[in-house]
Motif scaffolding. Sequence first.
Motif, short mmCIF file in Angstrom:
data_model
loop_
_atom_site.label_atom_id
_atom_site.label_comp_id
_atom_site.label_asym_id
_atom_site.label_seq_id
_atom_site.Cartn_x
_atom_site.Cartn_y
_atom_site.Cartn_z
N ASN A 50 3.82 78.91 -44.89
CA ASN A 50 5.14 78.75 -44.30
C ASN A 50 5.74 80.09 -43.88
OD1 ASN A 50 6.99 76.64 -43.58
ND2 ASN A 50 8.41 77.38 -45.14
N LEU A 51 4.87 81.09 -43.65
CA LEU A 51 5.28 82.43 -43.16
C LEU A 51 6.20 83.15 -44.14
CD1 LEU A 51 5.99 81.53 -39.41
CD2 LEU A 51 3.84 82.25 -40.46
N SER A 52 6.00 82.94 -45.44
CA SER A 52 6.82 83.56 -46.49
C SER A 52 8.28 83.14 -46.38
CB SER A 52 6.69 85.08 -46.46
OG SER A 52 5.35 85.48 -46.68
N VAL A 53 8.49 81.90 -45.97
CA VAL A 53 9.82 81.30 -45.91
C VAL A 53 9.85 80.14 -46.90
CG1 VAL A 53 11.51 80.07 -44.48
CG2 VAL A 53 10.16 81.93 -43.51
N CYS A 54 10.88 80.07 -47.73
CA CYS A 54 10.96 79.03 -48.75
C CYS A 54 11.09 77.66 -48.09
CB CYS A 54 12.15 79.27 -49.68
SG CYS A 54 12.35 77.99 -50.95
N PRO A 55 10.20 76.71 -48.38
CA PRO A 55 10.30 75.37 -47.78
C PRO A 55 11.44 74.54 -48.36
CG PRO A 55 8.48 75.45 -49.35
CD PRO A 55 9.01 76.85 -49.24
N ARG A 56 12.04 75.02 -49.46
CA ARG A 56 13.14 74.28 -50.09
C ARG A 56 14.50 74.71 -49.53
NH1 ARG A 56 8.56 73.32 -51.52
NH2 ARG A 56 7.83 72.89 -53.65
N HIS A 109 14.94 80.32 -47.38
CA HIS A 109 15.09 81.76 -47.59
C HIS A 109 13.92 82.51 -46.96
CE1 HIS A 109 15.74 85.63 -49.59
NE2 HIS A 109 14.48 85.59 -49.96
N HIS A 110 14.20 83.55 -46.18
CA HIS A 110 13.17 84.36 -45.53
C HIS A 110 12.80 85.54 -46.44
CE1 HIS A 110 14.06 81.91 -42.12
NE2 HIS A 110 13.39 82.66 -41.26
N GLY A 111 11.60 85.49 -46.98
CA GLY A 111 11.15 86.56 -47.85
C GLY A 111 10.80 87.81 -47.06
N ARG A 112 10.79 88.93 -47.76
CA ARG A 112 10.44 90.20 -47.13
C ARG A 112 8.92 90.31 -47.00
NH1 ARG A 112 14.56 93.65 -51.04
NH2 ARG A 112 16.50 92.86 -50.10
N ILE A 113 8.47 90.72 -45.83
CA ILE A 113 7.04 90.88 -45.59
C ILE A 113 6.76 92.25 -45.00
CG2 ILE A 113 6.62 88.41 -45.32
CD1 ILE A 113 6.61 88.79 -42.33
N GLY A 114 5.52 92.70 -45.11
CA GLY A 114 5.13 94.02 -44.65
C GLY A 114 4.55 94.01 -43.25
N ALA A 151 18.03 88.84 -35.08
CA ALA A 151 17.96 88.98 -36.53
C ALA A 151 17.38 87.72 -37.14
CB ALA A 151 19.35 89.24 -37.13
N GLU A 152 16.75 87.87 -38.30
CA GLU A 152 16.31 86.72 -39.07
C GLU A 152 17.49 86.13 -39.83
OE1 GLU A 152 11.59 87.23 -39.94
OE2 GLU A 152 12.95 88.05 -41.47
N PRO A 153 17.44 84.84 -40.15
CA PRO A 153 18.55 84.19 -40.85
C PRO A 153 18.91 84.87 -42.17
CG PRO A 153 17.03 82.55 -40.00
CD PRO A 153 16.37 83.88 -39.80
#
Length: 283
Positions: free
Chosen positions: A43-49, A52-57, A219-221
């Motif tokens: 899910n591209l490091s995004v919480c499916p619940r 939330h957009h997680g930080r990625i490198g 920007a990301e959400p």
Amino acid sequence: MSWINRVRNAVPFLAKKESTAETLWHKCPSCTEMIFIKEWEDNLSVCPRCDHHGRIGPSERFEQILDAGFILLPTPPVQEDPLKFRDSKRYPDRMKAARAQTGDQDALINARGAIDDVPLVMGVQNFAFMGGSMGMGVGAAFIQGVNEAIGHKCPYVIFTAAGGARMQEGILSLMQMPRSTVAIQKLHAAGLPYIVVLTDPTTGGVTASYAMLGDVQIAEPNALIGFAGQRVIESTIREKLPDGFQRAEYLLEHGMLDMVVHRSELRDTLARVIGYLAPRAAA
């Protein structure tokens, strides 16, 4: 057999010797839900619940955005530890630890590639590398990205994530603000687009320079975007700031951003924006 062992044995996508509670699950920092690592990554490091957009490198970001076959640009060499800075640890020791943790030489990595066969140069800041802080290495990498874009007559797209200037380099880190601004002027003089994607968090001297100078600001959400921290501002003006202050949606509402885009739609959005700003390259 405990429940975690039953789950571990039932999951085929991890080698059994690597299947531990830490490698099977990711805890969302926003909603605290436990999510299968594979579901999180798919899910591209995004919480499916809670979304939330997680930080990625940089490596994950390049893979998500660019066509296959992109080329990583070598990190420009700079003088390290010019001030012989030391706090609780020596600056070279902090750099060594950050490099071992991330596998990157510094907090900004560039790549030359394409989106839907439209060429571009893309830079990604890594917050995991000393908070994405801007020092001489980041400044040199930014200028490298701009020069590469000018040399190949294509847009420069940067994904920002930073806590600000790197204190271990003092005034030399602050000098990267005017250096990056001049580089952006060179890009504009060449008639090439400069697109900024602000990710969580983008603050301090990075916000005060190249993060806010894009032709298009995306920007990301829910990304945290600002200069000084909210508590510092409140203590200075002695007023309570509104809810969501310094979040992407608030800045969009007040005209500091052009759009807030979900991570799953970023690639298509960038392709469309580049097509508008660089129609000859897109053709």
